[in-house]
Design a protein around this motif. Structure first.
Motif, PDB file in Angstrom:
ATOM      1  N   THR A 123       0.840  -1.141   0.069  1.00  8.51           N
ATOM      2  CA  THR A 123      -0.003   0.105   0.030  1.00  8.51           C
ATOM      3  C   THR A 123       0.964   1.316  -0.007  1.00  8.51           C
ATOM      4  N   THR A 124       0.284   2.552  -0.237  1.00  7.08           N
ATOM      5  CA  THR A 124       1.184   3.772  -0.294  1.00  7.08           C
ATOM      6  C   THR A 124       0.619   4.598   0.740  1.00  7.08           C
ATOM      7  N   ASP A 125      -0.365   4.111   1.663  1.00  7.40           N
ATOM      8  CA  ASP A 125      -0.924   5.166   2.728  1.00  7.40           C
ATOM      9  C   ASP A 125      -1.361   4.455   4.055  1.00  7.40           C
ATOM     10  N   ARG A 126      -1.565   5.234   5.045  1.00 12.34           N
ATOM     11  CA  ARG A 126      -1.770   4.692   6.432  1.00 12.34           C
ATOM     12  C   ARG A 126      -3.228   4.382   6.369  1.00 12.34           C
ATOM     13  N   ALA A 127      -4.143   5.191   5.894  1.00 12.24           N
ATOM     14  CA  ALA A 127      -5.663   5.062   5.926  1.00 12.24           C
ATOM     15  C   ALA A 127      -5.937   3.562   5.133  1.00 12.24           C
ATOM     16  N   THR A 128      -5.261   3.219   4.229  1.00 12.57           N
ATOM     17  CA  THR A 128      -5.578   2.021   3.325  1.00 12.57           C
ATOM     18  C   THR A 128      -5.148   0.643   4.473  1.00 12.57           C
ATOM     19  N   ASN A 129      -3.855   0.869   4.961  1.00 11.66           N
ATOM     20  CA  ASN A 129      -3.556  -0.066   5.885  1.00 11.66           C
ATOM     21  C   ASN A 129      -4.617  -0.071   7.127  1.00 11.66           C
ATOM     22  N   LEU A 130      -5.050   1.087   7.787  1.00 13.08           N
ATOM     23  CA  LEU A 130      -6.021   0.598   8.845  1.00 13.08           C
ATOM     24  C   LEU A 130      -7.230  -0.065   8.134  1.00 13.08           C
ATOM     25  N   ASN A 131      -7.685   0.289   7.106  1.00 19.56           N
ATOM     26  CA  ASN A 131      -9.089  -0.443   6.436  1.00 19.56           C
ATOM     27  C   ASN A 131      -8.680  -1.756   6.334  1.00 19.56           C
TER      28      ASN A 131
END
Length: 199
Positions: A123-131
């Protein structure tokens, strides 16, 4: 960071905080697009990244060294364990930051980036990781330094069992140009960052 923001609102200012690829961090500081870059070194990437920094006339200054933790959703099936091993994690996908196909593997800042995982999601961002942590019971290996202000309180860091070797410690630090005369805003930012990491 709130205190830092309050102390710097008396004057006009322009800040940019970018979460980006390791090579971009290095390039941005090297070309003076950024004054400071934050990097994570491990036994896997240390020699390579330090060599790249030296060739770009950059200096790495350590801030904190820490053991590895498993970062996951608080309702993850493994969340109540006191320690989590690679064997425990085998059924679940690991999250890694996408460093771009053109970058060397040694730009990966994740510890154990060279390990052969069965399931990897980049992934490239924190929000995607959390989801993905919630939706797929995915996890990432991290320093254990987490911010509830940024990520909420739905995520936890559990000690990683297979990180007993001191060589597996992660070292978080910042990079600057070797000839940099740091701005007052940069100095204040680093002071607040040091306080945050100390706490």
């Amino acid at each position: 960071m709130k205190k830092y923001e309050k102390e710097n609102t008396a004057n006009h200012y322009e800040f940019a905080i970018n979460e980006t690829r390791t090579l971009t961090v290095i390039d941005d500081v090297s070309t003076q697009r950024s004054e400071i870059g934050i990097l994570n070194l491990s036994s896997f990437n240390r020699a390579y990244i330090l060599k790249v920094l030296k060739s770009n006339d950059l200096i790495f200054t350590p801030l904190v060294s820490c053991k590895t933790y498993v970062y996951l959703w608080k309702k993850h099936p493994l969340a109540k364990k006191e320690q989590i091993s690679f064997e425990d994690l085998k059924p679940y996908p690991v999250l890694m930051f996408d460093q771009n196909a053109m970058s060397s593997l040694y730009f990966s800042e994740e510890i154990f980036a060279d390990r052969d995982y069965d399931k990897i999601i980049k992934t490239t961002d924190r929000a995607t990781n959390l989801n993905l942590m919630i939706g797929m019971n995915a996890y990432c290996l991290c320093s254990g330094i987490i911010s509830n202000e940024l990520n909420g309180d739905d995520f936890i860091a559990v000690p990683f069992k297979d990180s007993e070797n001191s060589d597996d410690a992660m070292e978080i630090g910042y990079i600057t140009r070797s000839n940099l005369i740091m701005s007052e805003a940069g100095k204040n930012y680093l002071e607040e960052l040091k306080k945050y990491l100390k706490n």
